[in-house]
Design a protein around this motif. Structure first.
Motif, short mmCIF file in Angstrom:
data_model
loop_
_atom_site.label_atom_id
_atom_site.label_comp_id
_atom_site.label_asym_id
_atom_site.label_seq_id
_atom_site.Cartn_x
_atom_site.Cartn_y
_atom_site.Cartn_z
N ARG A 1 0.75 -1.06 -0.04
CA ARG A 1 0.45 -0.04 -0.40
C ARG A 1 1.18 1.68 -0.26
O ARG A 1 0.28 1.96 -0.63
CB ARG A 1 -1.32 0.08 1.84
CG ARG A 1 -2.10 -0.89 0.84
CD ARG A 1 -2.97 -0.97 2.08
NE ARG A 1 -3.72 0.05 2.30
CZ ARG A 1 -5.04 0.09 3.52
NH1 ARG A 1 -5.17 -0.41 4.01
NH2 ARG A 1 -5.24 1.83 4.17
N GLN B 1 2.01 6.97 -6.96
CA GLN B 1 0.70 7.99 -7.56
C GLN B 1 0.70 8.97 -6.32
O GLN B 1 -0.14 10.43 -5.98
CB GLN B 1 -1.11 7.37 -7.36
CG GLN B 1 -0.89 5.68 -7.48
CD GLN B 1 -2.19 5.87 -6.73
OE1 GLN B 1 -2.98 5.91 -5.89
NE2 GLN B 1 -2.80 4.69 -7.80
N ASN B 2 1.64 9.48 -5.91
CA ASN B 2 2.25 10.62 -5.79
C ASN B 2 1.71 10.64 -4.19
O ASN B 2 1.08 12.32 -4.21
CB ASN B 2 2.14 11.57 -6.54
CG ASN B 2 3.24 12.85 -6.85
OD1 ASN B 2 3.92 12.78 -5.31
ND2 ASN B 2 3.60 13.52 -7.49
N ARG B 3 1.05 9.83 -3.58
CA ARG B 3 0.22 10.11 -2.17
C ARG B 3 0.61 10.06 -1.11
O ARG B 3 2.06 9.48 -0.86
CB ARG B 3 -1.84 9.61 -2.28
CG ARG B 3 -2.04 9.50 -3.38
CD ARG B 3 -3.51 8.81 -3.10
NE ARG B 3 -3.70 7.49 -3.48
CZ ARG B 3 -3.55 6.32 -2.66
NH1 ARG B 3 -3.54 6.75 -1.09
NH2 ARG B 3 -2.76 5.37 -2.59
N MET B 4 0.42 9.94 0.08
CA MET B 4 0.87 9.35 1.40
C MET B 4 1.34 8.31 1.98
O MET B 4 2.26 7.09 2.23
CB MET B 4 0.82 10.21 2.62
CG MET B 4 0.94 12.15 2.74
SD MET B 4 3.47 12.12 2.40
CE MET B 4 3.79 11.63 3.78
N GLY B 5 -0.32 7.77 1.47
CA GLY B 5 -0.36 6.20 1.93
C GLY B 5 -0.77 6.11 3.69
O GLY B 5 -0.64 7.92 4.39
#
Ligand code: SF4
Lengths: 149, 349
Positions: free
Chosen positions: B33, B40-44
């Motif tokens: 994850r 996707q350039n998110r933090m998770g």
């Protein structure tokens, strides 16, 4: 043991997104809140497809007459414990649809609501804040249930 | 005698058996994850434990504590039984994977065939789960799952058998030992292609994104899992994670040299002997290498998951029957020909 369960509940709110007749403005903002800049997954939130898997019902729209029974059924399909978060002014009070012949005045006329996020459309920051507020409210309720202050 | 039985039970239940494997799946899900979010350039996951490392565990506990709904129309017995079996079957298969040692907890002559058979049983369980919930979405999802899993079962099996043919043995331990002498199978000619095919077929087997046709949430709500809630859904998620661990573990065992690390390189024999002399050291060392290699396989799968979007059903069927199956039959034939015609190519150990 109950502490562990409480902690787990606070840590993984899974969302189910439902549009009960909104103009779609708020729905786009909800998606924006899940996207890179705000990313609700940092609180453990995942967008789920099935009401059976979700904990938090994220609703938008004033509940049109056609959608009311469906909203109620989806709410009933979710397993306990479940929470409802309303996004947008029209979901909270009816907003621009107030007084329409074909729409109720807000989600809370149909199902119980835990958190309201106002705004037309609500900003993604506000939605993230609403999610945090919901988790805080849950934490306080858990503390009260255990008899702590 | 009593001590032996006690140790055996400890091995199956604690380490490297059930508890260890479940903990490992949580770790792998977190890696998956986190890396997926990163791509996707998110933090998770971020706030649950150190950098969100406890997130999969929290999800599991939460689902276990949730209300468990059985729909009125569902086939009650089957509906309750399938999630438990779908956890038990991959756990059983995982006992054959060598993690802390060259041999798994269980091992017998020709156990590779048994493990591959268990992966087919998982497919049947999925079909039963979808069928027993008596929901339209579930039935369609189960039908699609059947189409997909049966199609990709053949290339998967053939790909897993290629290193077995090179090592001239169907026993997992023998294949691992062979690789210690002859080098990882991924470096030997036809089985590197088999490794690629194996990774590709893992995606439809695990219903990961380019091949998540059975649970396509934009069409089918959640596919065959739609009606499962609470404990049962927790078990289904756990089962999927265990299958991921099983798939990655099989890839590591068959193609990447199993739990052996750098000590099998020429010139490091002293290190090898030192490790083999000390049982604690060898356990830690082998487990660490297994973890690293499994994580690499999982990262490859995550990369593919982030890279592609879902295929259409006809593309999925065509991929299995028009490309992968003939390719794998060809590779099997080539392996057999090579091992018969060029005697020195695959050394006998
Ligand atoms: S609050 Fe405004 S933007 Fe949001 S759904 Fe209602 S009308 Fe649309």
């Amino acid at each position: 043991m109950s502490r562990l369960v409480d902690w787990a509940r606070r840590s993984s709110p899974w969302l189910l997104h439902f549009n009960s007749g909104s103009c779609n403005g708020c729905d786009i903002e909800i998606l924006a809140a899940l996207m890179p800049r705000f990313d609700l997954e940092r609180f453990g939130a995942l967008l789920k497809g099935s009401p059976r898997h979700a904990d938090v019902l994220v609703c938008t729209g004033p509940v049109t007459r056609q959608q009311a029974p469906r909203l109620r059924r989806i709410y009933e399909q979710m397993p306990e414990p479940k929470f409802v978060m309303v996004v947008g002014t029209c979901g909270s009070t009816g907003g621009v649809f107030r007084g329409c012949y074909n729409a109720a005045e807000g989600i809370d006329t149909v199902i119980p609501v835990d958190v309201y996020v106002p705004g037309c459309p609500a900003r993604p920051e506000a939605i993230a804040l609403g999610a945090v507020k919901l988790l805080e409210k849950l934490k306080n309720a858990q503390k009260q249930a255990r008899g702590e202050k | 005698m009593v001590l032996d039985i006690f140790l055996g039970i400890l091995q199956i239940v604690l380490f490297p058996g059930i508890v260890f494997c479940i903990g490992l799946t949580f770790l792998l899900e977190w890696i998956d994850r986190k890396y997926y979010a990163d791509l996707q350039n998110r933090m998770g996951p971020l706030y649950v434990g150190w950098r969100g490392i406890l997130q999969p565990f929290a999800d599991f506990i939460k689902l276990m504590a949730k209300e468990d709904i059985t729909p009125k129309a569902a086939d009650r017995r089957l509906f309750t039984a399938t999630p438990f079996f779908s956890v038990a079957v991959p756990l059983l298969a995982l006992l054959f994977i060598p993690i802390t040692n060259v041999t798994g907890v269980l091992s017998f002559q020709g156990d590779l065939i048994f493990v591959l058979f268990l992966t087919t049983v998982i497919a049947i369980l999925i079909i039963l789960a979808g069928y027993s919930s008596m929901n339209r979405y579930s039935s369609i999802g189960a039908a699609r799952a059947g189409l997909q899993l049966m199609g990709y079962e053949i290339p998967l099996t053939l790909a897993a058998l290629t290193p077995a043919m090179i090592a001239r043995s169907l026993t997992i331990t023998e294949i691992v030992k062979y690789q210690a002498v002859a080098g990882m199978s991924i470096l030997i000619f036809p089985s590197m292609i088999a490794f690629g095919v194996f990774i590709i077929t893992l995606l439809p087997e695990l219903e990961k994104i380019p091949m998540d046709i059975p649970e396509a949430e934009t069409e089918l709500v959640a596919g065959w899992q739609t009606e499962f809630s609470g404990k049962k859904y927790a078990f289904l998620r756990l089962s999927n994670n265990l299958e991921l661990l099983l798939g990655a573990g099989l890839a590591v065992t068959l193609f990447l040299g199993g739990p052996y690390g750098i000590e099998k390189l020429p010139g490091l024999t002293a290190l090898d002997l030192a490790i083999q002399a000390n049982i604690v050291l060898s356990t830690v060392w082998y487990t660490a290498w297994f973890l690293i290699k499994t994580a690499i396989v999982v990262l490859i799968i995550t990369n593919l998951r982030a890279l592609f979007s879902r295929y259409r059903i006809d593309q999925m069927v065509r991929g299995a029957w028009k490309y992968l199956t003939p390719l794998m039959i060809g590779i099997t034939a080539i392996t057999m020909l090579l091992s018969a015609a060029v005697p020195g190519l695959y050394p006998i150990v």
